[in-house]
Design an enzyme around this catalytic site. Structure first.
Site, mmCIF file in Angstrom:
data_model
loop_
_atom_site.group_PDB
_atom_site.id
_atom_site.type_symbol
_atom_site.label_atom_id
_atom_site.label_comp_id
_atom_site.label_asym_id
_atom_site.label_seq_id
_atom_site.Cartn_x
_atom_site.Cartn_y
_atom_site.Cartn_z
ATOM 1 N N HIS A 139 -11.090 -4.546 10.198
ATOM 2 C CA HIS A 139 -11.593 -4.343 8.844
ATOM 3 C C HIS A 139 -12.868 -3.517 8.804
ATOM 4 C CE1 HIS A 139 -8.774 -7.611 8.152
ATOM 5 N NE2 HIS A 139 -8.845 -7.351 6.862
ATOM 6 N N GLU A 191 0.807 -1.230 0.000
ATOM 7 C CA GLU A 191 0.000 0.000 0.000
ATOM 8 C C GLU A 191 0.832 1.269 0.000
ATOM 9 O OE1 GLU A 191 -0.999 -2.659 1.471
ATOM 10 O OE2 GLU A 191 -3.061 -2.900 0.803
#
Lengths: 361, 390
Positions: free
Chosen positions: A160, A91
């Site tokens: 998440h 990322e």
């Protein structure tokens, strides 16, 4: 003709009437076009990729897998390796690469599989993208879109499920949008891609499969929704409900239920977190005198907190008949068990309760 | 002979404005160029290597000398202004490393791209910004290259992307610029610089992977000046062979104190990248005379003897000067003249940077967004509003 049928009485004419009525419906408005949020986002990206060669998409699984949530389905097949790029699980690296490409004049769409993973890259979003135009005294724009699902899903637990609206909304130099419907998704995504500034598009996984009626104008390739403008989804006179993303739907459900009890809610869909359209909220509060904010994120330092602060600072404060109230996610990391998870996100009953409390009914 | 005597006497009577040397030079013959042995580069995963000789023309030599001297004097002036508190905050000086920015620029085209970290003043100059705009940015004035809003670490120019304050963050950015070069099919490359300290950042390894995978035309350049702030390379890295740290990426280790060595290595690496073979890594072994920044005296983690040794044996400007003088490419007087010119340019720039006013308060709200209709920005309280224009 219908009047004549009614006068002749329903007895014996029932079948004829219904046949006529059915025929009438066939000849009038066709069934409205239903498009899911996923398809709306897909359309938006497809149209913008087609329109401008400089636009490209990168992220994990966006190409050959068709997108982890299938949002980019078909794009790699249509545009190929150059425009739709599968990245390794890096990322910070690929977000930085995307920002650099934007600095050099391309128009990347950088997908985070969920915004939870954007935390690994948040330095690139804020320090390399958001602040650069300002730091350079207006020399270096960064025309980039960061997109992906944000906030709670279903059963994916604490790491998440975080909502990043408040964190990204905090930073000058960024634009942050949070679409709810298909129309929102298409119009805001297209505006985001065409914007010369870094735009964070906070999607919602649970909304991807939800179909919405797609108005005619949304079917145009130049359909844009301006960033920074909220929409009144439902007009009302007794209380203002302000929300963004999936909870907008819950607000509309609450409004329908409250309407039966004679309470008319005005429901505002923020659409943009930053720059926030506070004027639309103020105008509404000045009409209804009551305010409830609804969001999926945690309460402290959140979107609702910002709205309340700004309402206090502006002309609408004097029109409040009761303190403004917030409905938010519970102030805990998201638990896994269904019953616990359900109680960690704002439900319709929580919104109704807050509205009634505010109205003192 | 008669003519020459006449010229000389004119000079000696002081009638001429020009210093003695200049007129006498007209009569002296310099060599057009000379060939020099340069240090062999260590290589990693490469069959070829950069050449071990370099040709320097007189014109190139004078140019490199002037640019290096300008960077040197500009940095020393910044030191002075900082101690006078006219420059505030962070100030990371580049003196000692001049051969890197000058040699790199000599090895690429103006249409190529460069990005570096915070020790950026030298590159800002070699990429084309005038000294006065750089110094005025350091002093936070409206005539600064970023209108006074960026400061030392945030200076931008055409094909120069700063000036970046977050250690290592510029490396993925550089690979992104290289991606754009490849995407646009323009045969351009990107030089992506970082230090020995930054070389241990995880995002750099993520970037190596993607650059190699996608064959991005990126030269990763590690300016190894032996210390990451106060930590020596031996205390920071399990492997100090920075040119090998790219693993699957070919690398070369270069004498960063020799402008010719840097230039030849850059040309070699640039040709490799332009041919579509993918990225290359260059480690430039160099040295900074100042501490990490102006708040670091620079002597707690290294000895004054070490600094002095580098100055006397490896100073990049001295090395070039000796080469030129010893090979009849220039005279000492000529170079002294250049010194005088440079000093004047720096003085003028410092004057400007000190006298130019600070940006107007209205500037505070500007440049939040690009190409946006004007809007309002909140100040320290709700009643203070600034207009924001793009």
């Amino acid at each position: 003709m219908a009047a004549g049928l009614v006068r002749s009485g329903l007895a014996g004419c029932g079948q004829q009437v219904s046949r006529l009525l059915r025929r009438r419906f066939h000849r009038s408005a066709p069934a409205a076009l239903q498009v899911t949020v996923r398809d709306a986002l897909n359309q938006a990206m497809d149209e913008e990729l087609e329109r401008d060669e400089k636009v490209f998409l990168l992220g994990e699984e966006v190409a050959q897998y068709d997108g982890a949530y299938k949002v980019s389905r078909g794009l790699w097949k249509k545009y190929g390796d150059k425009r739709i790029i599968d990245t390794p699980i890096s990322e910070m690296g690929f977000a930085g690469i995307a920002v650099g490409a934007a600095m050099a004049g391309l128009r990347p769409i950088c997908e985070f599989m969920t915004f939870n993973f954007s935390m690994q890259a948040i330095d690139q979003v804020i320090n390399s993208a958001a602040k650069t135009y300002y730091m350079s005294g207006g020399l270096q724009p960064v025309p980039i879109v960061f997109r992906g699902p944000n906030g709670a899903s279903a059963g994916v637990a604490a790491q998440h499920s975080q909502c990043f609206a408040a964190w990204y909304g905090h930073c000058p130099g960024l634009k942050v949008v949070s679409p709810w419907s298909s129309e929102d998704s298409k119009g805001l995504m297209k505006s985001a891609v065409r914007d010369d500034n870094p735009v964070v598009v906070l999607e919602n996984e649970l909304m991807y499969g939800v179909p919405f009626e797609f108005p005619d104008e949304a079917q145009s390739k130049d359909f844009l929704i301006p960033i920074g403008k909220a929409k009144v989804e439902r007009e009302g006179t007794h209380i203002t409900l302000v929300s963004h993303s999936r909870p907008v739907g819950h607000c509309l459900e609450a409004a329908a239920i409250l309407s039966k009890e004679g309470v008319e809610c005005e429901v505002i869909n923020l659409r943009t977190i930053r720059p926030m359209d506070i004027e639309t909220i103020e105008l509404s509060v000045m009409k209804t005198n009551h305010l409830v904010t609804v969001e999926g994120g945690w309460p402290q330092f959140g979107v609702g907190a910002e709205i309340c602060a700004r309402i206090m600072e502006g002309p609408a404060f004097n029109f409040l008949d009761a303190p403004a109230v917030r409905v938010t996610g519970a102030d805990v990391p998201m638990p896994y068990a269904k019953i616990l998870e359900e109680n960690c996100i704002p439900q319709v009953k929580d919104i109704i309760f807050a509205a009634k409390k505010t109205l003192n009914i | 002979m008669r003519k020459m005597l006449a010229v000389v006497s004119r000079v000696l009577t002081g009638a001429s404005q020009k210093p003695a040397g200049r007129v006498l030079l007209a009569a002296r013959n310099f060599a057009n160029d000379a060939s020099f042995d340069i240090k062999k580069c260590d290589v990693h995963r490469l069959e070829d290597e950069p050449p071990t000789t370099a040709v320097l023309t007189r014109e190139e030599g004078l140019k490199y000398y002037k640019i290096m001297q300008t960077v040197r004097r500009m940095e020393l002036k910044a030191d002075q202004l900082y101690k006078q508190k006219i420059i505030r905050g962070f100030c990371h000086l580049y003196d000692g490393q001049e051969a890197c920015c000058v040699g790199l620029e000599a090895g690429i085209n103006p249409t190529d791209h460069v990005i570096t970290a915070y020790r950026a003043h030298g590159f800002t100059y070699t990429r084309g910004l005038p000294v006065r705009e750089i110094l005025a940015e350091l002093t936070g004035r409206r005539g600064g290259c970023a209108k006074g809003k960026g400061g030392s670490m945030h200076m931008y120019a055409k094909n120069f992307y700063g000036g970046n304050g977050i250690v290592g963050a510029q490396v993925p950015l550089g690979a992104g610029i290289a991606l754009a070069c490849k995407y646009n099919e323009k045969d351009e490359i990107c030089l992506t610089l970082y230090g020995d300290g930054a070389a241990n950042q995880g995002q750099i390894f993520e970037t190596y992977n993607m650059a190699a995978l996608w064959k991005l035309p990126c030269i990763f350049i590690c300016e190894n000046n032996r210390y990451g702030m106060g930590t020596s390379v031996e205390r920071a890295a399990a492997s100090t062979d920075y040119y090998k740290r790219g693993d699957f990426i070919p690398g070369i280790r270069v004498d960063g104190m020799d402008v010719l060595c840097v230039r030849e290595a850059t040309k070699f690496a640039a040709a490799y990248c332009r041919s579509g073979k993918g990225p290359m890594l260059m480690e430039l072994q160099t040295y900074r005379y100042h501490g990490h920044s102006m708040s670091d005296p620079g002597v707690s983690y290294r000895t004054r003897e070490e600094i002095q040794e580098v100055r006397s044996k490896s100073d990049p400007i001295m090395l070039l000067k000796d080469r030129m003088v010893n090979n009849n490419l220039a005279s000492i007087e000529e170079l002294k003249e250049i010194d005088v010119e440079v000093r004047k340019e720096i003085e003028d720039a410092a004057q400007f940077a000190t006298a130019d006013p600070e940006p107007p308060l209205e500037e505070l709200g500007n440049h939040i967004y690009c190409r946006e209709p004007p809007f309002e920005v909140r100040g320290a309280n709700q009643w203070i509003k600034y207009k924001s224009v793009s």
